[in-house]
Design a protein around this motif. Structure first.
Motif, PDB file in Angstrom:
ATOM      1  N   LYS A 133      -1.202   1.761  -0.032  1.00  0.00           N
ATOM      2  CA  LYS A 133       0.179   2.244   0.019  1.00  0.00           C
ATOM      3  C   LYS A 133       0.906   1.691  -1.204  1.00  0.00           C
ATOM      4  CE  LYS A 133       4.218   2.890   2.930  1.00  0.00           C
ATOM      5  NZ  LYS A 133       4.741   2.803   4.310  1.00  0.00           N
ATOM      6  N   VAL A 134       1.498   2.601  -1.995  1.00  0.00           N
ATOM      7  CA  VAL A 134       2.203   2.223  -3.216  1.00  0.00           C
ATOM      8  C   VAL A 134       3.681   2.539  -3.031  1.00  0.00           C
ATOM      9  CG1 VAL A 134       2.342   2.517  -5.707  1.00  0.00           C
ATOM     10  CG2 VAL A 134       0.135   2.779  -4.552  1.00  0.00           C
ATOM     11  N   VAL A 135       4.518   1.522  -3.194  1.00  0.00           N
ATOM     12  CA  VAL A 135       5.963   1.697  -3.024  1.00  0.00           C
ATOM     13  C   VAL A 135       6.653   1.298  -4.320  1.00  0.00           C
ATOM     14  CG1 VAL A 135       7.983   1.149  -1.632  1.00  0.00           C
ATOM     15  CG2 VAL A 135       5.707   1.072  -0.591  1.00  0.00           C
ATOM     16  N   ASN A 136       7.405   2.221  -4.893  1.00  0.00           N
ATOM     17  CA  ASN A 136       8.163   1.958  -6.122  1.00  0.00           C
ATOM     18  C   ASN A 136       9.653   1.893  -5.817  1.00  0.00           C
ATOM     19  OD1 ASN A 136       6.190   1.952  -8.391  1.00  0.00           O
ATOM     20  ND2 ASN A 136       5.718   3.979  -7.605  1.00  0.00           N
ATOM     21  N   PHE A 137      10.283   0.814  -6.275  1.00  0.00           N
ATOM     22  CA  PHE A 137      11.731   0.662  -6.138  1.00  0.00           C
ATOM     23  C   PHE A 137      12.349   0.684  -7.534  1.00  0.00           C
ATOM     24  CE2 PHE A 137       9.973  -1.516  -2.447  1.00  0.00           C
ATOM     25  CZ  PHE A 137      10.756  -1.033  -1.407  1.00  0.00           C
ATOM     26  N   THR A 138      13.275   1.615  -7.758  1.00  0.00           N
ATOM     27  CA  THR A 138      13.962   1.705  -9.048  1.00  0.00           C
ATOM     28  C   THR A 138      15.459   1.709  -8.806  1.00  0.00           C
ATOM     29  OG1 THR A 138      12.141   3.084  -9.854  1.00  0.00           O
ATOM     30  CG2 THR A 138      14.101   2.992 -11.203  1.00  0.00           C
ATOM     31  N   SER A 139      16.193   0.939  -9.613  1.00  0.00           N
ATOM     32  CA  SER A 139      17.636   0.807  -9.402  1.00  0.00           C
ATOM     33  C   SER A 139      18.369   2.128  -9.548  1.00  0.00           C
ATOM     34  CB  SER A 139      18.217  -0.215 -10.383  1.00  0.00           C
ATOM     35  OG  SER A 139      17.958   0.161 -11.719  1.00  0.00           O
ATOM     36  N   ASP A 140      17.824   3.060 -10.349  1.00  0.00           N
ATOM     37  CA  ASP A 140      18.532   4.332 -10.549  1.00  0.00           C
ATOM     38  C   ASP A 140      17.904   5.512  -9.794  1.00  0.00           C
ATOM     39  OD1 ASP A 140      16.268   4.235 -12.073  1.00  0.00           O
ATOM     40  OD2 ASP A 140      17.140   5.208 -13.833  1.00  0.00           O
ATOM     41  N   LYS A 141      16.683   5.330  -9.238  1.00  0.00           N
ATOM     42  CA  LYS A 141      16.017   6.438  -8.545  1.00  0.00           C
ATOM     43  C   LYS A 141      15.711   6.147  -7.078  1.00  0.00           C
ATOM     44  CE  LYS A 141      13.841   8.248 -12.747  1.00  0.00           C
ATOM     45  NZ  LYS A 141      12.555   8.564 -13.424  1.00  0.00           N
ATOM     46  N   GLY A 142      15.939   4.923  -6.649  1.00  0.00           N
ATOM     47  CA  GLY A 142      15.674   4.594  -5.254  1.00  0.00           C
ATOM     48  C   GLY A 142      14.206   4.294  -4.984  1.00  0.00           C
ATOM     49  N   LYS A 143      13.748   4.654  -3.785  1.00  0.00           N
ATOM     50  CA  LYS A 143      12.396   4.309  -3.338  1.00  0.00           C
ATOM     51  C   LYS A 143      11.474   5.521  -3.305  1.00  0.00           C
ATOM     52  CE  LYS A 143      11.631   3.571   1.075  1.00  0.00           C
ATOM     53  NZ  LYS A 143      11.564   2.963   2.431  1.00  0.00           N
ATOM     54  N   GLN A 144      10.234   5.322  -3.734  1.00  0.00           N
ATOM     55  CA  GLN A 144       9.184   6.341  -3.639  1.00  0.00           C
ATOM     56  C   GLN A 144       7.954   5.711  -2.995  1.00  0.00           C
ATOM     57  OE1 GLN A 144       8.660   7.711  -7.692  1.00  0.00           O
ATOM     58  NE2 GLN A 144      10.078   9.408  -7.380  1.00  0.00           N
ATOM     59  N   GLU A 145       7.343   6.428  -2.046  1.00  0.00           N
ATOM     60  CA  GLU A 145       6.183   5.884  -1.346  1.00  0.00           C
ATOM     61  C   GLU A 145       4.998   6.848  -1.409  1.00  0.00           C
ATOM     62  OE1 GLU A 145       7.158   3.479   2.440  1.00  0.00           O
ATOM     63  OE2 GLU A 145       8.683   5.052   2.390  1.00  0.00           O
ATOM     64  N   LEU A 146       3.824   6.288  -1.631  1.00  0.00           N
ATOM     65  CA  LEU A 146       2.589   7.068  -1.644  1.00  0.00           C
ATOM     66  C   LEU A 146       1.562   6.358  -0.779  1.00  0.00           C
ATOM     67  CD1 LEU A 146       0.944   9.436  -3.188  1.00  0.00           C
ATOM     68  CD2 LEU A 146       0.004   7.547  -4.524  1.00  0.00           C
ATOM     69  N   ILE A 147       0.933   7.093   0.131  1.00  0.00           N
ATOM     70  CA  ILE A 147      -0.174   6.527   0.897  1.00  0.00           C
ATOM     71  C   ILE A 147      -1.447   7.267   0.495  1.00  0.00           C
ATOM     72  CG2 ILE A 147       1.177   5.684   2.851  1.00  0.00           C
ATOM     73  CD1 ILE A 147       0.461   8.173   4.378  1.00  0.00           C
ATOM     74  N   LYS A 148      -2.545   6.513   0.456  1.00  0.00           N
ATOM     75  CA  LYS A 148      -3.764   7.077  -0.112  1.00  0.00           C
ATOM     76  C   LYS A 148      -4.995   6.513   0.589  1.00  0.00           C
ATOM     77  CE  LYS A 148      -5.855   7.612  -4.725  1.00  0.00           C
ATOM     78  NZ  LYS A 148      -5.679   7.302  -6.162  1.00  0.00           N
ATOM     79  N   HIS A 149      -5.979   7.385   0.836  1.00  0.00           N
ATOM     80  CA  HIS A 149      -7.273   6.956   1.348  1.00  0.00           C
ATOM     81  C   HIS A 149      -8.270   7.053   0.206  1.00  0.00           C
ATOM     82  CE1 HIS A 149     -10.855   6.424   3.701  1.00  0.00           C
ATOM     83  NE2 HIS A 149     -10.163   6.310   4.824  1.00  0.00           N
ATOM     84  N   LEU A 150      -8.712   5.895  -0.277  1.00  0.00           N
ATOM     85  CA  LEU A 150      -9.569   5.863  -1.458  1.00  0.00           C
ATOM     86  C   LEU A 150     -10.940   6.482  -1.204  1.00  0.00           C
ATOM     87  CD1 LEU A 150      -8.705   2.241  -2.633  1.00  0.00           C
ATOM     88  CD2 LEU A 150      -7.847   4.375  -3.589  1.00  0.00           C
ATOM     89  N   GLY A 151     -11.417   6.387   0.039  1.00  0.00           N
ATOM     90  CA  GLY A 151     -12.731   6.928   0.365  1.00  0.00           C
ATOM     91  C   GLY A 151     -12.728   8.435   0.521  1.00  0.00           C
ATOM     92  N   PHE A 152     -11.714   8.974   1.185  1.00  0.00           N
ATOM     93  CA  PHE A 152     -11.638  10.411   1.460  1.00  0.00           C
ATOM     94  C   PHE A 152     -10.898  11.187   0.375  1.00  0.00           C
ATOM     95  CE2 PHE A 152     -11.817   9.380   6.260  1.00  0.00           C
ATOM     96  CZ  PHE A 152     -13.202   9.251   6.166  1.00  0.00           C
ATOM     97  N   ASN A 153     -10.342  10.479  -0.623  1.00  0.00           N
ATOM     98  CA  ASN A 153      -9.578  11.133  -1.691  1.00  0.00           C
ATOM     99  C   ASN A 153      -8.435  11.978  -1.135  1.00  0.00           C
ATOM    100  OD1 ASN A 153     -10.830  10.087  -3.950  1.00  0.00           O
ATOM    101  ND2 ASN A 153     -12.426  11.648  -3.966  1.00  0.00           N
ATOM    102  N   LYS A 154      -7.677  11.389  -0.239  1.00  0.00           N
ATOM    103  CA  LYS A 154      -6.496  12.056   0.310  1.00  0.00           C
ATOM    104  C   LYS A 154      -5.272  11.202   0.018  1.00  0.00           C
ATOM    105  CE  LYS A 154      -8.625  14.612   4.138  1.00  0.00           C
ATOM    106  NZ  LYS A 154      -8.617  14.849   5.605  1.00  0.00           N
ATOM    107  N   SER A 155      -4.176  11.855  -0.337  1.00  0.00           N
ATOM    108  CA  SER A 155      -2.951  11.121  -0.615  1.00  0.00           C
ATOM    109  C   SER A 155      -1.735  11.947  -0.215  1.00  0.00           C
ATOM    110  CB  SER A 155      -2.875  10.743  -2.103  1.00  0.00           C
ATOM    111  OG  SER A 155      -3.010  11.886  -2.914  1.00  0.00           O
TER     112      SER A 155
END
Length: 212
Positions: free
Chosen positions: A55-77
């Protein structure tokens, strides 16, 4: 015969180094800074890993929050997106983006440097979109895939650069924790609707019309 022995030696050495890397579960925090020009915006990236889940979460002061969840084995995100009227889990082709030497090349470099209290190795990396070589740091014992970028590197990048249309950014590791995040962290919340990018475009236009 000597060629066979040489082949065996190379194979054994490669297997030895490969075995040193093990699946990782934990939390990583990166500080993100723009380095080509001065930028007042502040950004942080949090990465949660549980074996093949990410799970990748990006916090930016001007864009807010973005979240990505990913299964490395099944190649799904899935990109998790909140909107005023509906939350979406947008299926992405993020795993199809080629992360190969077409975009960058690297070579080993002698020397070590401490970062986030750990001893990291050095690499010289040449990005196709950047004129000069850049010095990266990486951890040998953690697979590169857990950073969700530069998967061809020999270990987890802990200081690295990313070139985008918005500029050149430096990512530097701030914290490294070996923990076992809860499984629920990597699941799509119940109040999120699963859609493709094409379906999201249609849904979003409807939501925008409704809001007006």
């Amino acid at each position: 015969m000597r060629y066979f022995i040489l082949f065996l030696l190379i194979s054994t050495t490669a297997n030895f180094f490969a075995q040193k890397q093990t699946p990782f579960s934990g939390e990583l925090t990166y500080k993100i800074e723009r380095v080509d020009v001065k930028d007042s915006s502040k950004s942080v990236q949090l990465i949660f890993a549980k074996d093949s889940l990410l799970k990748v979460v990006n916090f930016t002061s001007d864009k807010g929050k973005q979240e990505l969840i990913k299964h490395l084995g099944f190649n799904k995100s899935y990109l998790l997106l909140e909107t005023p009227l509906q939350n979406f889990a947008i299926k992405t082709n993020e795993h199809l983006v080629k992360d190969t030497a077409v975009n960058y090349t690297f070579k080993m470099q002698r020397g070590h440097k401490k970062i986030a209290g750990m001893r990291a190795n050095k690499l010289k990396v040449k990005l196709n979109s950047v004129q000069n070589e850049l010095t990266f740091l990486y951890l040998k014992k953690v697979p590169a895939k857990y950073a969700n970028i530069y998967a061809d590197l020999p270990g987890l990048p802990v200081l690295f650069y990313v070139s985008t249309a918005d500029g050149l950014f430096r990512y530097s590791l701030q914290t490294f924790k070996k923990v076992s995040p809860p499984l629920e962290l990597f699941m799509i919340p119940k109040d999120y609707k699963k859609v493709t990018f094409e379906e999201f475009a249609v849904e979003f236009s409807k939501l925008y019309e409704t809001k007006e």
